[in-house]
Design an enzyme around this catalytic site. Structure first.
Site, PDB file in Angstrom:
ATOM      1  N   ASP A   1       4.811 -75.036  27.410  1.00  0.00           N
ATOM      2  CA  ASP A   1       5.510 -73.831  26.879  1.00  0.00           C
ATOM      3  C   ASP A   1       7.053 -73.550  27.547  1.00  0.00           C
ATOM      4  O   ASP A   1       7.303 -73.859  28.618  1.00  0.00           O
ATOM      5  CB  ASP A   1       4.504 -72.753  27.285  1.00  0.00           C
ATOM      6  CG  ASP A   1       4.555 -71.475  26.106  1.00  0.00           C
ATOM      7  OD1 ASP A   1       5.441 -71.862  25.418  1.00  0.00           O
ATOM      8  OD2 ASP A   1       3.956 -70.645  26.502  1.00  0.00           O
TER       9      ASP A   1
ATOM     10  N   HIS B   1      13.075 -77.972  21.877  1.00  0.00           N
ATOM     11  CA  HIS B   1      12.269 -78.885  21.807  1.00  0.00           C
ATOM     12  C   HIS B   1      12.701 -80.147  21.886  1.00  0.00           C
ATOM     13  O   HIS B   1      12.041 -81.365  22.429  1.00  0.00           O
ATOM     14  CB  HIS B   1      11.796 -78.903  20.097  1.00  0.00           C
ATOM     15  CG  HIS B   1      11.244 -77.564  19.874  1.00  0.00           C
ATOM     16  ND1 HIS B   1      10.135 -77.017  20.681  1.00  0.00           N
ATOM     17  CD2 HIS B   1      11.009 -76.780  18.896  1.00  0.00           C
ATOM     18  CE1 HIS B   1       9.703 -75.819  20.058  1.00  0.00           C
ATOM     19  NE2 HIS B   1      10.423 -75.459  19.038  1.00  0.00           N
TER      20      HIS B   1
ATOM     21  N   LEU C   1      -1.513 -96.229  31.025  1.00  0.00           N
ATOM     22  CA  LEU C   1      -1.872 -94.927  31.084  1.00  0.00           C
ATOM     23  C   LEU C   1      -2.202 -94.623  29.585  1.00  0.00           C
ATOM     24  O   LEU C   1      -1.685 -95.179  28.930  1.00  0.00           O
ATOM     25  CB  LEU C   1      -0.276 -94.284  31.264  1.00  0.00           C
ATOM     26  CG  LEU C   1      -0.348 -92.912  30.671  1.00  0.00           C
ATOM     27  CD1 LEU C   1      -1.158 -91.752  31.577  1.00  0.00           C
ATOM     28  CD2 LEU C   1       1.313 -92.156  30.782  1.00  0.00           C
TER      29      LEU C   1
HETATM   30  C1  FPP Z   1       6.221 -74.602  23.239  1.00  0.00           C
HETATM   31  O1  FPP Z   1       7.377 -73.847  23.342  1.00  0.00           O
HETATM   32  C2  FPP Z   1       6.488 -75.801  22.532  1.00  0.00           C
HETATM   33  C3  FPP Z   1       5.974 -76.209  21.239  1.00  0.00           C
HETATM   34  C4  FPP Z   1       5.160 -75.650  20.415  1.00  0.00           C
HETATM   35  C5  FPP Z   1       6.080 -77.732  21.081  1.00  0.00           C
HETATM   36  C6  FPP Z   1       6.301 -78.754  22.140  1.00  0.00           C
HETATM   37  C7  FPP Z   1       6.822 -79.978  21.730  1.00  0.00           C
HETATM   38  C8  FPP Z   1       7.708 -80.735  22.561  1.00  0.00           C
HETATM   39  C9  FPP Z   1       7.605 -80.456  23.937  1.00  0.00           C
HETATM   40  C10 FPP Z   1       8.584 -81.581  22.295  1.00  0.00           C
HETATM   41  C11 FPP Z   1       7.845 -82.917  21.628  1.00  0.00           C
HETATM   42  C12 FPP Z   1       7.319 -82.972  20.630  1.00  0.00           C
HETATM   43  C13 FPP Z   1       6.436 -83.827  20.308  1.00  0.00           C
HETATM   44  C14 FPP Z   1       5.860 -83.781  18.838  1.00  0.00           C
HETATM   45  C15 FPP Z   1       5.732 -84.697  21.230  1.00  0.00           C
HETATM   46  P1  FPP Z   1       7.675 -72.490  22.496  1.00  0.00           P
HETATM   47  O2  FPP Z   1       8.680 -72.789  21.539  1.00  0.00           O
HETATM   48  O3  FPP Z   1       6.531 -71.756  22.335  1.00  0.00           O
HETATM   49  O4  FPP Z   1       8.757 -71.963  23.608  1.00  0.00           O
HETATM   50  P2  FPP Z   1       8.682 -70.188  23.903  1.00  0.00           P
HETATM   51  O5  FPP Z   1       7.312 -69.653  24.191  1.00  0.00           O
HETATM   52  O6  FPP Z   1       9.924 -70.310  24.730  1.00  0.00           O
HETATM   53  O7  FPP Z   1       9.234 -69.639  22.293  1.00  0.00           O
END
Ligand code: FPP
Length: 253
Positions: A20, A37, A131
Site C-alpha cells: 500500500d 505503481h 521461490l
Molecule cells: C496500493 O497503493 C497498490 C495497488 C492497488 C497496486 C499494487 C501494484 C503494484 C505494487 C505494482 C505492481 C503491479 C502488479 C500488477 C504486479 P494505493 O494506490 O492504494 O496507494 P495509496 O493508498 O497511497 O493511494
C-alpha cells in the site's frame, strides 16, 4: 538463529504482503498515481530478489483486489497494462532465478490476452523451486472462500460426503494456495492496519507487521526490520506461553 521449530521460527517460510502507498508516494513527488505503481513494480522485483537471497520459499503479493475495479477506469487500465508489461518482460528473469510464478484470483474478469500471458508464464516457470511468487490479481478472500465452498458443495452433490460431515478441511483443500504453508508473516506498508479482504482464511494464525513506509520506498532494511520483529514473536497457536516453552524445550532436548 533459532531451531526453526514452528513456535519460534527464525525465518518465515511464507510472507504475504499488502503493498500500500503507491498513490501517496506519487502525490508527494508531484507525479501521477501510475508513477507510484511503476516504482512499486520495481520494488516487487527487489523484494523477489531479497526473498531468493534469504531463502524464503513463498512470497504472496496483493497486486489487485476484487474491490480495486472501483478505482477510476484510467487507473484500472494502467494497472492492467503494468501487469501485462510485467508478464511480458519479467518472466524470463524469473525463470533465470528459479522463481515459479502463480497467479491467484478470479481470472474470468481479466482480458483474454492477460489470461493467455498468465498461462504461458505459469507453464514456463512451473518446475522452478527456489521461490514461489504468488501474485493475487482480482483476488478477494471472500471470493476465495466462496469458490472453495462451491467446490465442496459440488463434492456433496457428487455423493463424496454428506452435508453434515462438511469440515474445515473440505473447504481448505479448495482454497487458493491450499498446497503451500499458510503465511507466517503478513507485511502491510503505507500506514493502514487492516486486512482489506486479502487471504482472510489463510491468515488465521499469521503474525502481522505494519509499517508507515510507503510501498515504493520499501527497501531491504524494511524487510529486515519485519523479519527481526517476526523472529522475536512467540507463536502459540491457541496454547499458553508455558506450553509453548515446554514444547520448545522438549524439541531441543
Ligand atoms: C496500493 O497503493 C497498490 C495497488 C492497488 C497496486 C499494487 C501494484 C503494484 C505494487 C505494482 C505492481 C503491479 C502488479 C500488477 C504486479 P494505493 O494506490 O492504494 O496507494 P495509496 O493508498 O497511497 O493511494
Amino acid at each position: 538463529m533459532s531451531s526453526g521449530h514452528e513456535n519460534r521460527p527464525a525465518i518465515p517460510r511464507h510472507i504475504a504482503v499488502i503493498m500500500d502507498g503507491n498513490g501517496r508516494w506519487a502525490y508527494r513527488q508531484h507525479l501521477p498515481r501510475v508513477a507510484g505503481h511503476r516504482r512499486g513494480a520495481e520494488v516487487v522485483r527487489e523484494m523477489v530478489q531479497s526473498c531468493v537471497d534469504l531463502g524464503i520459499p513463498f512470497l504472496t503479493l496483493f497486486a489487485f483486489s476484487t474491490e480495486n475495479w472501483r478505482r477510476p477506469a484510467l487507473e484500472v487500465r494502467l494497472l492492467m497494462n503494468l501487469f501485462r508489461l510485467l508478464l511480458r518482460r519479467e518472466v524470463r528473469k524469473l525463470q533465470e532465478n528459479g522463481v515459479r510464478l502463480r497467479i491467484i484470483g478470479d481470472r474470468g474478469a481479466l482480458d483474454r490476452d492477460i489470461r493467455q500471458l498468465i498461462e504461458e508464464a505459469e507453464t514456463l516457470t512451473r518446475a522452478n523451486n527456489r521461490l514461489q511468487l504468488n501474485l493475487a490479481v482480482n483476488y478477494g478472500g471472500r471470493w476465495d472462500i466462496t469458490q472453495a465452498a462451491r467446490a465442496a458443495m459440488a463434492a456433496v452433490q457428487a455423493g463424496e460426503f454428506a452435508p453434515e460431515d462438511l469440515s474445515e478441511a473440505h473447504i481448505a483443500r479448495h482454497l487458493a494456495l491450499a498446497d503451500i504453508p499458510e503465511p507466517d508473516l503478513l507485511i502491510r506498508t503505507g500506514g493502514e492496519e487492516r486486512i482489506s479482504n486479502f487471504l482472510i482464511w489463510q491468515l488465521a494464525y499469521t503474525e502481522f507487521y505494519f509499517t508507515d513506509t510507503l510501498w515504493p520506498d520499501v527497501d531491504r532494511a524494511v524487510l529486515e526490520h519485519a523479519l527481526h520483529s517476526f523472529a522475536h514473536r512467540q507463536r502459540r497457536f491457541g496454547r499458553t506461553g508455558d506450553q509453548v516453552l515446554e514444547a520448545d524445550c522438549s524439541v531441543s532436548d
